[in-house]
Design an enzyme around this catalytic site. Sequence first.
Site, PDB file in Angstrom:
ATOM      1  N   PRO A  76     -42.215  17.717   7.401  1.00 47.52           N
ATOM      2  CG  PRO A  76     -40.449  16.555   8.583  1.00 47.52           C
ATOM      3  CD  PRO A  76     -41.965  16.788   8.475  1.00 47.52           C
ATOM      4  CE  LYS A 181     -42.697  27.766   1.550  1.00 47.07           C
ATOM      5  NZ  LYS A 181     -42.335  28.806   2.397  1.00 47.07           N
TER       6      LYS A 181
HETATM    7  P1  NAD Z   1     -39.579  20.667  11.810  1.00 38.97           P
HETATM    8  O1  NAD Z   1     -38.725  19.790  11.363  1.00 38.97           O
HETATM    9  O2  NAD Z   1     -39.300  21.791  12.882  1.00 38.97           O
HETATM   10  O3  NAD Z   1     -41.064  20.205  12.326  1.00 38.97           O
HETATM   11  C1  NAD Z   1     -41.412  18.876  11.562  1.00 38.97           C
HETATM   12  C2  NAD Z   1     -42.080  18.033  12.839  1.00 38.97           C
HETATM   13  O4  NAD Z   1     -42.780  16.971  12.009  1.00 38.97           O
HETATM   14  C3  NAD Z   1     -41.361  17.517  13.578  1.00 38.97           C
HETATM   15  O5  NAD Z   1     -41.742  17.731  14.909  1.00 38.97           O
HETATM   16  C4  NAD Z   1     -41.529  15.859  13.242  1.00 38.97           C
HETATM   17  O6  NAD Z   1     -41.381  15.034  14.654  1.00 38.97           O
HETATM   18  C5  NAD Z   1     -42.780  15.821  12.723  1.00 38.97           C
HETATM   19  N1  NAD Z   1     -43.173  14.823  11.988  1.00 38.97           N
HETATM   20  C6  NAD Z   1     -42.534  14.148  10.992  1.00 38.97           C
HETATM   21  N2  NAD Z   1     -42.936  12.966  10.545  1.00 38.97           N
HETATM   22  C7  NAD Z   1     -43.996  12.878  11.091  1.00 38.97           C
HETATM   23  C8  NAD Z   1     -45.205  11.965  11.253  1.00 38.97           C
HETATM   24  N3  NAD Z   1     -45.186  10.990  10.137  1.00 38.97           N
HETATM   25  N4  NAD Z   1     -46.531  12.260  12.106  1.00 38.97           N
HETATM   26  C9  NAD Z   1     -46.396  13.325  12.989  1.00 38.97           C
HETATM   27  N5  NAD Z   1     -45.394  13.925  12.939  1.00 38.97           N
HETATM   28  C10 NAD Z   1     -44.309  13.871  12.245  1.00 38.97           C
HETATM   29  O7  NAD Z   1     -40.096  21.405  10.358  1.00 38.97           O
HETATM   30  P2  NAD Z   1     -40.641  23.046  10.277  1.00 38.97           P
HETATM   31  O8  NAD Z   1     -39.694  24.058  10.320  1.00 38.97           O
HETATM   32  O9  NAD Z   1     -41.835  22.925  11.405  1.00 38.97           O
HETATM   33  O10 NAD Z   1     -41.357  22.647   9.005  1.00 38.97           O
HETATM   34  C11 NAD Z   1     -42.584  22.157   8.440  1.00 38.97           C
HETATM   35  C12 NAD Z   1     -42.813  22.259   7.095  1.00 38.97           C
HETATM   36  O11 NAD Z   1     -43.045  23.792   6.965  1.00 38.97           O
HETATM   37  C13 NAD Z   1     -41.614  21.905   6.181  1.00 38.97           C
HETATM   38  O12 NAD Z   1     -42.356  21.428   5.010  1.00 38.97           O
HETATM   39  C14 NAD Z   1     -41.101  23.303   5.667  1.00 38.97           C
HETATM   40  O13 NAD Z   1     -40.420  23.266   4.551  1.00 38.97           O
HETATM   41  C15 NAD Z   1     -42.280  24.423   5.721  1.00 38.97           C
HETATM   42  N6  NAD Z   1     -41.862  25.271   6.100  1.00 38.97           N
HETATM   43  C16 NAD Z   1     -40.900  25.903   7.492  1.00 38.97           C
HETATM   44  C17 NAD Z   1     -40.874  27.114   7.409  1.00 38.97           C
HETATM   45  C18 NAD Z   1     -39.908  27.548   8.647  1.00 38.97           C
HETATM   46  O14 NAD Z   1     -39.396  28.786   8.853  1.00 38.97           O
HETATM   47  N7  NAD Z   1     -39.479  26.660   9.457  1.00 38.97           N
HETATM   48  C19 NAD Z   1     -41.252  28.217   6.933  1.00 38.97           C
HETATM   49  C20 NAD Z   1     -42.203  27.821   6.001  1.00 38.97           C
HETATM   50  C21 NAD Z   1     -42.496  26.578   5.605  1.00 38.97           C
END
Ligand code: NAD
Length: 308
Positions: A76, A181
């Site tokens: 995240p 980004k």
């Molecule tokens: P999400 O919350 O769905 O997934 C994050 C995952 O990381 C979760 O499954 C959580 O359990 C895991 N996690 C957290 N801390 C951890 C650790 N220390 N070790 C292992 N796993 C851990 O978030 P997302 O939507 O997949 O987004 C992830 C990143 O991508 C963010 O930085 C977000 O800003 C970026 N992003 C998201 C999107 C989107 O459309 N969702 C698009 C572009 C960029």
Amino acid sequence: MQNNDEGEVNMANVSFFGLGNMGGPMAANLVNAGHSVMVFDLNKEAIADLVKQGATTAESVADLAKHADVIVSMLPAGKHVESLYLGEQGLIDSIKPNTLVIDSSTIDKPTVLKVANALAAKDVQFVDAPVSGGVAGAVAGTLSFMVGGDKADFERAQPLLTDMGKNIFHAGAHGAGQIAKVCNNMLLGILMAGTSEALQLGISNGLDAKTLSDIMLQSSGKNWTLERYNPCPGVLDNVPSSNNYSGGFMVDLMTKDLGLALDTAIDSQSATPMGALARSLFSLHAAQGYGTSDFSSIFKMFDHQNKK
Ligand code: NAD
């Protein structure tokens, strides 16, 4: 990584951390491309889901580090990335020299530099490689990657990134991917709020949302949120607004990204009044209980039918 007869990289031992909305399908695409993928997430169900799709897992983070010639993380925020590599989870103590670390999370540049420098001291290469394209792009393997780091490390990362994305850009040195980004996501937040405002104005004045969207898509208001991620339920299938704003990109994450944009603007003394307003709107929306909803739910904030 192993090379085929033409000298191209065709298979890598990858350890993938963070299997959420984005990381889950990205890791699945690496499995489907033939890489040997070991996965880890704090959420055991997410691990089990990837194992069903052909990944493996291990008992300890150290075992995941030993497996890898490439590590990918999709977490995240900056504090999670710092904790994974340098903090509690302590990956840095187990990573082999010459491992390539690709962090695709959207995080702040100071954390990128801190992690990259600490890894460099252990002869581990690092690139920041945040993405754009949303969950649909992650599933389809069509993400855009914005990469910061040395040219040689960018070139080493490129074949693997191509298995998860379509457009791979070298933005510049460490942190440059994150700056690209935050610029993109600041604009995205502004466009989503503006598109929601315009659609609600039309609806309050008797227009059908689909008809208005069709008109604006052939006019100068056309933009990605209107065309591919319409915030009004029922206008498009397979987008979060038509699925009760679940899945997709959480309001909390958009609020984080707009905060990163403002920090970046303060550092460089840049004027970003629209970005500041978008951050206030998304923060207010999160405070009203929408933090874990998809960011297109900002549409509801402008719904004048909801007013008492
Ligand atoms: P999400 O919350 O769905 O997934 C994050 C995952 O990381 C979760 O499954 C959580 O359990 C895991 N996690 C957290 N801390 C951890 C650790 N220390 N070790 C292992 N796993 C851990 O978030 P997302 O939507 O997949 O987004 C992830 C990143 O991508 C963010 O930085 C977000 O800003 C970026 N992003 C998201 C999107 C989107 O459309 N969702 C698009 C572009 C960029």
